[in-house]
Design a protein around this motif. Structure first.
Motif, PDB file in Angstrom:
ATOM      1  N   GLY A   3       0.826  -1.206   0.000  1.00 50.35           N
ATOM      2  CA  GLY A   3       0.000   0.000   0.000  1.00 50.35           C
ATOM      3  C   GLY A   3       0.856   1.250   0.000  1.00 50.35           C
ATOM      4  N   THR A  29      -7.420   6.771  -6.035  1.00 49.58           N
ATOM      5  CA  THR A  29      -6.377   5.979  -5.414  1.00 49.58           C
ATOM      6  C   THR A  29      -6.747   4.511  -5.488  1.00 49.58           C
ATOM      7  OG1 THR A  29      -7.403   6.007  -3.242  1.00 49.58           O
ATOM      8  CG2 THR A  29      -5.890   7.812  -3.730  1.00 49.58           C
ATOM      9  N   THR A  30      -5.813   3.677  -5.100  1.00 53.66           N
ATOM     10  CA  THR A  30      -6.089   2.242  -5.050  1.00 53.66           C
ATOM     11  C   THR A  30      -6.587   1.829  -3.677  1.00 53.66           C
ATOM     12  OG1 THR A  30      -3.790   1.820  -4.465  1.00 53.66           O
ATOM     13  CG2 THR A  30      -4.360   1.738  -6.811  1.00 53.66           C
ATOM     14  N   ILE A  31      -6.756   2.790  -2.774  1.00 55.92           N
ATOM     15  CA  ILE A  31      -7.264   2.469  -1.446  1.00 55.92           C
ATOM     16  C   ILE A  31      -8.669   3.032  -1.302  1.00 55.92           C
ATOM     17  CG2 ILE A  31      -4.960   2.340  -0.440  1.00 55.92           C
ATOM     18  CD1 ILE A  31      -5.426   5.054   0.839  1.00 55.92           C
ATOM     19  N   SER A  35      -6.360   9.167   0.829  1.00 57.25           N
ATOM     20  CA  SER A  35      -4.956   8.747   0.801  1.00 57.25           C
ATOM     21  C   SER A  35      -4.062   9.638   1.659  1.00 57.25           C
ATOM     22  CB  SER A  35      -4.429   8.709  -0.631  1.00 57.25           C
ATOM     23  OG  SER A  35      -4.489   9.986  -1.220  1.00 57.25           O
ATOM     24  N   TRP A  38      -4.606   8.543   5.240  1.00 60.08           N
ATOM     25  CA  TRP A  38      -4.005   7.218   5.398  1.00 60.08           C
ATOM     26  C   TRP A  38      -2.497   7.330   5.573  1.00 60.08           C
ATOM     27  CZ3 TRP A  38      -5.374   2.518   6.643  1.00 60.08           C
ATOM     28  CH2 TRP A  38      -4.513   1.467   6.381  1.00 60.08           C
ATOM     29  N   ASP A  54      -5.448  -1.929   7.212  1.00 61.17           N
ATOM     30  CA  ASP A  54      -6.388  -2.276   6.149  1.00 61.17           C
ATOM     31  C   ASP A  54      -6.748  -1.014   5.382  1.00 61.17           C
ATOM     32  OD1 ASP A  54      -8.440  -3.144   4.511  1.00 61.17           O
ATOM     33  OD2 ASP A  54      -9.857  -3.507   6.149  1.00 61.17           O
ATOM     34  N   SER A  55      -6.109  -0.826   4.227  1.00 61.95           N
ATOM     35  CA  SER A  55      -6.325   0.402   3.463  1.00 61.95           C
ATOM     36  C   SER A  55      -7.705   0.447   2.821  1.00 61.95           C
ATOM     37  CB  SER A  55      -5.241   0.565   2.395  1.00 61.95           C
ATOM     38  OG  SER A  55      -5.270  -0.517   1.492  1.00 61.95           O
ATOM     39  N   SER A  56      -8.309  -0.688   2.558  1.00 65.00           N
ATOM     40  CA  SER A  56      -9.655  -0.692   1.978  1.00 65.00           C
ATOM     41  C   SER A  56     -10.686  -0.220   2.993  1.00 65.00           C
ATOM     42  CB  SER A  56     -10.028  -2.098   1.498  1.00 65.00           C
ATOM     43  OG  SER A  56      -9.159  -2.502   0.486  1.00 65.00           O
TER      44      SER A  56
END
Length: 135
Positions: A3, A29-31, A35, A38, A54-56
Motif C-alpha cells: 500500500g 487511489t487504489t485504497i 490517501s 491514510w 487495512d487500506s480498503s
C-alpha cells in the motif's frame, strides 16, 4: 508495505500532465479511503509496531508500545478513516493504556488530550502532504 509503494507511485506526477488544482486526487487511489489521511496516519504512528493496516477499510491498529524510559506503561492506538474526503470528521483515533502492577497489565485511563493531539498531528500532516502533492 505494498500500500505504501502504491501510494508512493500514485503520488508521482508525469511532468506537466498533472492539473494544478488537483482537488479530487484523494479519490483517485487504489485504497478505499482518503490517501492523505491514510499516509499521515501511518507516518504519525510509524514508531509503534503495527498489528493491522487495512487500506480498503481505513483501519490502522498498532500493537502495544512502551516508551524505553517508561517500561511499566504501554499504549495501543487505533485509527479509523471514515471517508474519502480530507476532513476532520473523517478521522477517528482511539487509544488504550495499561500500567504494569503486581506482575499484571492493568487498564488505565487515557487522557482525552492525548487522543485529540494525535488527531491534530495526523490532520496537520495530511494537509501538508496534500499541499505538497498539488504544488
Amino acid at each position: 508495505m505494498a500500500g505504501g509503494v502504491a501510494l508512493g507511485l500514485a503520488a508521482c506526477g508525469g511532468g506537466n500532465d498533472r492539473p494544478k488544482a488537483d482537488v479530487a486526487a484523494a479519490k483517485i487511489t487504489t485504497i478505499g479511503v482518503n490517501s492523505y489521511l491514510w499516509r499521515a496516519s501511518l507516518e504519525t504512528l510509524s514508531f509503534m509496531p503495527l498489528a493491522q493496516a487495512d487500506s480498503s477499510g481505513g483501519v490502522i491498529v498498532t500493537d502495544w508500545y512502551s516508551k524505553p524510559d517508561s517500561p511499566g506503561e504501554r499504549m495501543k492506538v487505533s485509527v479509523s478513516i471514515l471517508d474519502q474526503d480530507l476532513r476532520a470528521d473523517a478521522l477517528r483515533v482511539a487509544a488504550s493504556r495499561q500500567v504494569y502492577q503486581n506482575g499484571v497489565w492493568v487498564d488505565a485511563p487515557v487522557q482525552a488530550a492525548t487522543v485529540q493531539k494525535l488527531e491534530e498531528i495526523i490532520l496537520t500532516k495530511a494537509r501538508d502532504i496534500r499541499r505538497s502533492a498539488i504544488g
